[in-house]
Design a protein around this motif. Structure first.
Motif, short mmCIF file in Angstrom:
data_model
loop_
_atom_site.label_atom_id
_atom_site.label_comp_id
_atom_site.label_asym_id
_atom_site.label_seq_id
_atom_site.Cartn_x
_atom_site.Cartn_y
_atom_site.Cartn_z
N ILE B 6 4.28 -23.76 69.05
CA ILE B 6 4.66 -22.75 68.07
C ILE B 6 5.93 -23.18 67.35
O ILE B 6 6.02 -23.17 66.13
N VAL B 9 5.23 -26.00 64.84
CA VAL B 9 4.58 -25.59 63.59
C VAL B 9 5.53 -24.75 62.76
O VAL B 9 5.64 -24.91 61.55
N ALA B 10 6.22 -23.82 63.44
CA ALA B 10 7.11 -22.91 62.72
C ALA B 10 8.23 -23.66 62.02
O ALA B 10 8.71 -23.25 60.98
N ALA B 18 3.39 -23.01 50.61
CA ALA B 18 2.49 -22.37 51.56
C ALA B 18 3.29 -21.60 52.60
O ALA B 18 2.89 -20.51 53.02
N GLY B 19 4.42 -22.16 52.99
CA GLY B 19 5.28 -21.51 53.97
C GLY B 19 5.79 -20.16 53.47
O GLY B 19 5.78 -19.17 54.20
N ARG B 21 4.43 -18.26 51.15
CA ARG B 21 3.29 -17.32 51.09
C ARG B 21 3.01 -16.75 52.47
O ARG B 21 2.70 -15.58 52.64
N ALA B 22 3.15 -17.63 53.46
CA ALA B 22 2.90 -17.21 54.84
C ALA B 22 3.93 -16.18 55.29
O ALA B 22 3.61 -15.24 56.00
N VAL B 23 5.17 -16.35 54.83
CA VAL B 23 6.21 -15.38 55.18
C VAL B 23 5.83 -14.00 54.61
O VAL B 23 6.05 -12.97 55.26
N SER B 25 2.84 -12.85 54.29
CA SER B 25 1.83 -12.31 55.21
C SER B 25 2.50 -11.74 56.46
O SER B 25 2.09 -10.70 56.99
N LEU B 26 3.53 -12.45 56.92
CA LEU B 26 4.26 -12.00 58.12
C LEU B 26 4.93 -10.65 57.85
O LEU B 26 4.93 -9.75 58.69
N LEU B 28 3.90 -8.45 55.72
CA LEU B 28 2.82 -7.45 55.67
C LEU B 28 2.46 -7.00 57.08
O LEU B 28 2.27 -5.80 57.34
N LEU B 29 2.40 -7.96 57.99
CA LEU B 29 2.09 -7.64 59.39
C LEU B 29 3.18 -6.74 59.96
O LEU B 29 2.90 -5.73 60.62
N ASP B 31 5.17 -4.72 58.31
CA ASP B 31 5.06 -3.38 57.70
C ASP B 31 3.97 -2.56 58.37
O ASP B 31 4.13 -1.37 58.64
#
Lengths: 329, 81
Positions: B6, B9-10, B18-19, B21-23, B25-26, B28-29, B31
């Protein structure tokens, strides 16, 4: 003016669908991926273009979810989003658009753009974050392919939707809605009196003895006592009972119900008619509501209120249409 | 995934676009989970002050963000809410 009204109606329809999608994920802010899902079930050409490419609601929802989870994995976060539930938008509050989604919709109605769902889709595929591109990639397509499909459908879209016959002296309003289910299933739903309270806001429950619906049969309905969010509703006694009559039935493409208030002579019967047609990925419903105008002095008094009435008719139809669609999501 | 993996990758910042954009998503999770936890706290009878303390924000901030969003059928204690 026509563009303004069209753009307002498009944004209202897309906002509701997007926020409903956000609500089933436990979110109160609708973002661009929810707007994308709203476009997939749009009754306009944008929705047809997406669905004719095989992008239906289930597939699109899965792609959005997978995109987010893949992005989390990219960060090394081994977590998944809580499972989606049912749509709770109408039972909850505090919904809003994300800034970028709001700005995107506003841009679609800007100069030289007509503010319809296709204009929103064009803006959406060009959004800069790359999220939508990623989702489209998962769906096996690209922005360019989508835009090409949209142009083709737009060119083909010369056909006019069927409309209900209008009687002289009646007021009527009509709207289109898309339901992600086959025609036969939607007809069954609309022909079942026990489902009426799901799409007619003024009916909370129906007395039903389990008999099959046949032409001319009348059911007794009762006004809702609570709003979907649980708050009590006050209804005047003469408007508490509602009679519902099945006045037209033609499987699987036509059905009409007449609503009256049996306890008052001051209200006119309202006819709600549904015309169903198969379309890409589901059913297109044309909903028409009509009633006879008052004659004499009441008609004159009502004249200045016509624009308000027109708006009210649209809102009612919009609520009916979205409630039917929601029942299948 | 092993915890060491982990971390590897992190820490990967080779594709920042891409990183980033992924943040998103994080976020959103986060929230999604925040609203669920706030609703669970209210159902369990916690006050806005307790919720705010646990979230590490002011009571006003917690109330402003969530009061309208939570399930309206949850009975909320009004006094000192």
């Amino acid at each position: 003016m026509k563009k303004l009204v069209g753009a307002a109606q498009t944004s209202q329809t897309l906002s509701l669908a997007a926020m409903e999608e956000a609500s089933r994920l436990g979110l109160r802010e609708a973002d661009i991926e929810h707007l994308f899902l709203a476009l997939v079930i749009s009754d306009q050409t944008a929705g047809r273009a997406l669905r004719s490419m095989g992008i239906n609601l289930d597939v699109a929802r899965r792609a959005v979810e997978e995109q987010h989870e893949a992005q989390l994995a990219l960060l090394g976060v081994d977590a998944s989003f809580p499972g989606a539930g049912r749509i709770v938008f109408h039972e909850t509050g505090g919904y809003e658009w994300s800034k970028r989604a709001y700005d995107l919709i506003a841009r679609s109605g800007g100069k030289n753009k007509n503010g319809d769902a296709a204009a929103v889709l064009r803006e959406l595929v060009a959004e800069p974050s790359g999220l939508i591109t990623g989702i489209l990639h998962r769906l096996g397509t690209t922005s360019d392919a989508l835009l090409e499909g949209l142009t083709q459908i737009d060119e083909l879209d010369e056909q006019t939707a069927p409309t209900a016959a209008r009687a002289k002296g009646s007021v009527s309003g009509s709207t289109e809605t898309f339901v992600p289910a086959p025609v036969e299933e939607v007809w069954e739903f609309l022909a079942d009196p026990t489902h009426i309270h799901k799409w007619e806001m003024s009916v909370g429950s129906i007395d039903h003895s389990g008999q099959d619906a046949v032409l001319g049969m009348v059911w007794q309905g009762h006004a809702p006592t609570r709003r979907p969010d649980g708050k009590p509703v006050k209804v005047r006694p003469e408007f508490r009972r509602r009679s519902v009559e099945l006045v037209q039935t033609h499987r699987p493409d036509r059905i009409a119900w007449r609503f009256t208030y049996p306890d008052t002579s001051r209200s006119r019967p309202i006819l709600t008619e549904f015309i169903l047609a198969a379309t890409a990925g589901g059913t297109q419903i044309t909903i028409t509501t009509s009633w006879f105008r008052y004659s004499g002095w009441r008609r004159l008094v009502g004249l200045p209120l016509r624009p308000a009435q027109k708006f009210l008719v649209w809102i009612t139809l919009f609520q009916t249409g979205s409630a039917i669609s929601r029942a299948f999501r | 995934m092993e915890s060491s993996q982990i971390a590897t990758v992190a820490a990967d910042t080779s594709d920042p676009r891409a990183g980033l954009r992924a943040v998103a998503s994080l976020r959103l999770l986060a929230d999604t989970l925040e609203l669920r936890q706030v609703e669970a706290a209210l159902r369990a009878g916690m006050k806005w002050q307790d919720i705010a303390d646990a979230l590490g924000v002011s009571r006003q901030a917690a109330h402003k963000k969530h009061a309208k969003r939570v399930d309206p059928t949850i009975p909320i204690l009004r006094r000192n809410a």
